[in-house]
Design an enzyme around this catalytic site. Structure first.
Site, PDB file in Angstrom:
ATOM      1  N   GLY A 134     -29.544  12.411 -43.105  1.00  0.00           N
ATOM      2  CA  GLY A 134     -30.168  13.711 -43.388  1.00  0.00           C
ATOM      3  C   GLY A 134     -29.338  14.840 -42.823  1.00  0.00           C
ATOM      4  CB  ALA A 135     -26.971  17.142 -44.027  1.00  0.00           C
ATOM      5  N   GLY A 136     -30.370  18.138 -42.871  1.00  0.00           N
ATOM      6  CA  GLY A 136     -31.228  19.320 -42.730  1.00  0.00           C
ATOM      7  C   GLY A 136     -30.900  19.966 -41.396  1.00  0.00           C
ATOM      8  CE1 TYR A 137     -32.861  25.463 -40.906  1.00  0.00           C
ATOM      9  CE2 TYR A 137     -34.512  24.084 -41.945  1.00  0.00           C
ATOM     10  CZ  TYR A 137     -33.831  25.272 -41.863  1.00  0.00           C
ATOM     11  OH  TYR A 137     -34.125  26.280 -42.740  1.00  0.00           O
ATOM     12  CD  GLU A 196     -42.754  32.277 -44.268  1.00  0.00           C
ATOM     13  OE1 GLU A 196     -42.207  31.200 -44.581  1.00  0.00           O
ATOM     14  OE2 GLU A 196     -42.293  33.062 -43.416  1.00  0.00           O
ATOM     15  CG  ASP A 225     -40.410  18.453 -40.459  1.00  0.00           C
ATOM     16  OD1 ASP A 225     -40.175  19.026 -39.370  1.00  0.00           O
ATOM     17  OD2 ASP A 225     -40.903  19.038 -41.441  1.00  0.00           O
ATOM     18  CD  GLN A 233     -38.491  28.193 -32.219  1.00  0.00           C
ATOM     19  OE1 GLN A 233     -38.754  28.085 -31.040  1.00  0.00           O
ATOM     20  NE2 GLN A 233     -39.163  28.990 -33.003  1.00  0.00           N
ATOM     21  CE  LYS A 258     -39.457  33.782 -41.677  1.00  0.00           C
ATOM     22  NZ  LYS A 258     -40.148  32.619 -41.145  1.00  0.00           N
TER      23      LYS A 258
END
Ligand code: FAD
Length: 402
Positions: A10-13, A167, A297, A315, A375
């Site tokens: 996985g190359a998410g955050y 959002e 997650d 975060q 933001k």
């Protein structure tokens, strides 16, 4: 003796941050990063693509442009399963990949809570493809109205009133009035309904702040139904319960944002999980598997202060990536691992481009235009965390003045 191999899934955050930090630490190991796409996407901004206020290119960048490819081998492939007792990963196209250390960072998927019809009749916001599909669908329905004169083409239901939903509503209520002029549909016939099961909206914020956000959206024409659990989605219809009665609201666009769960690969691989998340040890490793880190997650990390797991956010995923890289470097140098610590910098939600609301460090609340500036700074910081200075310059948010 061959060098140990660290495989990051996985190359998410979380995953991308791990790879970048490991490079900085110059670890004596082969590092492999696997991701199903050759690009990273800023999942925190998917609602903008779904609403059509930003193109996908604004929130994506090529993975090989931000990693040191001399130190990290990138494989574009989909992970099917981890065979943890044999220390190997099964990939869709490239067979098997063995590892000495594994970092699982496969992120989130849509959660349907078993409600019938969600997969068939509503549109989730979980990746670039689903966000683009939601945008294309909404635009098609709105533009259809001129010919069809069917008011359901102008009716939108957003299921869930959490962070993502607020959002998303913020974006569409900014954009639809502009589309009304170009697509020539009457704004007074546009109906936007947001349905929430819980009795309170935006529980992550103080009551006053939550009310501020709700009031902004109500003024822009959104109707909220609160304490009204969704029971079923049918074609063009959301069925919900209100005061013990089943009621229906009809729309040609139904957006599903009620929540997310961790990747299904976690369960497929036989980890002890709940909603795709594994409760990890203090150093982010999986109990019984000292060679596996689970971050982002797909993990649940206990917050000693509150006695509850931390919420899953970008975060915390970034901080976990840093911590996992630190602990991997320590293990590779035969040093003991360190416990993960996390201090939240706050939570800020956008309500379209020029309004934001949230809590920053020290519990201070920000709202309105100032909230939107905070933001945008958060988005820019995250681009620096997982990208490069060049990524920030190309994809950053600098429209502070209006
Ligand atoms: P992800 O960012 O989901 O990355 C996972 C990566 O793994 C992806 O690149 C994916 O393509 C890849 N992948 C998945 N499955 C496979 C597979 N089988 N094989 C190979 N690759 C795979 N958090 C905040 O902190 N602040 C916010 O304002 C905020 N806003 C949000 C708004 C929206 C609309 C959404 C949806 C979420 C928001 N979040 C926010 C939550 C945040 O996006 C997640 O907590 C964060 O993305 C988790 O990071 P991650 O690295 O674990 O996973």
């Amino acid at each position: 003796m061959s060098r140990p191999r660290v495989v990051i899934l996985g190359a998410g955050y979380a995953g991308l941050k791990t790879a970048k930090e490991l490079c900085k630490k110059n670890v004596d190991a082969d590092i492999v990063l696997v991701n199903k796409n050759d690009y990273h996407y800023e999942s925190t901004q998917l609602h903008e693509v779904a609403a059509g206020t930003e193109p996908a290119s604004k929130i994506t960048f090529n993975i090989v442009d931000v990693i040191d490819t001399k130190k990290v081998e990138f494989i574009k492939d989909t992970v099917i399963k981890v065979e943890k007792d044999d220390k190997k990963v099964l990939l869709e196209n490239n067979g098997e990949l063995t590892y000495d250390y594994l970092v699982m960072a496969l992120g989130f998927e849509s959660e349907t809570f078993g409600i019938p019809g969600v997969d068939e009749f509503s549109l989730p916001l979980v990746n670039i493809k689903t966000a683009e599909a939601a945008q294309a669908h909404l635009d098609k329905m709105l533009s259809n109205y001129q010919q069809s004169k069917n008011e359901l083409d102008l009716s939108i239901v957003v299921c869930g009133a959490g962070f993502t939903s607020i959002e998303y509503l913020g974006e569409i209520t900014n954009r639809i009035p502009k589309l009304a002029k170009t697509m020539n549909f009457p704004m007074d016939k546009v109906k936007i309904t947001c349905i929430e099961a819980m009795p309170t909206l935006l529980p992550m914020f103080s009551e006053k702040l939550g009310q501020f956000g709700i009031d902004v959206l109500k003024k822009r024409g959104v109707t909220f139904k609160v304490g009204t659990p969704i029971k079923e989605i049918k074609e063009n219809t959301v069925v919900y319960e209100e005061n013990g009665d089943l009621k229906e609201v009809h729309a040609h666009t139904i957006i599903w944002t009620t929540g997310v769960k961790g990747s299904h690969v976690v369960g497929e691989s036989g980890f002890a999980e709940r909603r795709g998340r594994v409760m990890v040890e203090k150093d982010l490793r999986v109990e019984g598997y000292p060679d596996i880190f689970m971050i982002g997650d797909v993990s649940a990390v206990m917050d000693e202060e509150s006695g509850r797991p931390f919420p899953t956010t970008a975060q915390i995923a970034i901080k976990q990536g840093e911590a996992a890289a630190n602990n991997l470097a320590r293990l590779l140098n035969n040093q003991p691992t360190e416990a993960f610590t996390f201090k939240s910098l706050g939570t800020v939600a956008s309500i379209g481009n020029n309004v934001g609301m949230g809590q920053i460090l020290g519990g201070k609340e920000v709202k309105g235009y100032m909230g939107s500036i905070v933001k945008k700074s958060i988005i820019n910081k995250s681009l620096l965390d997982v990208g490069t200075a060049g990524t920030l310059l190309k994809k950053g948010r600098f429209d502070y003045y209006h």
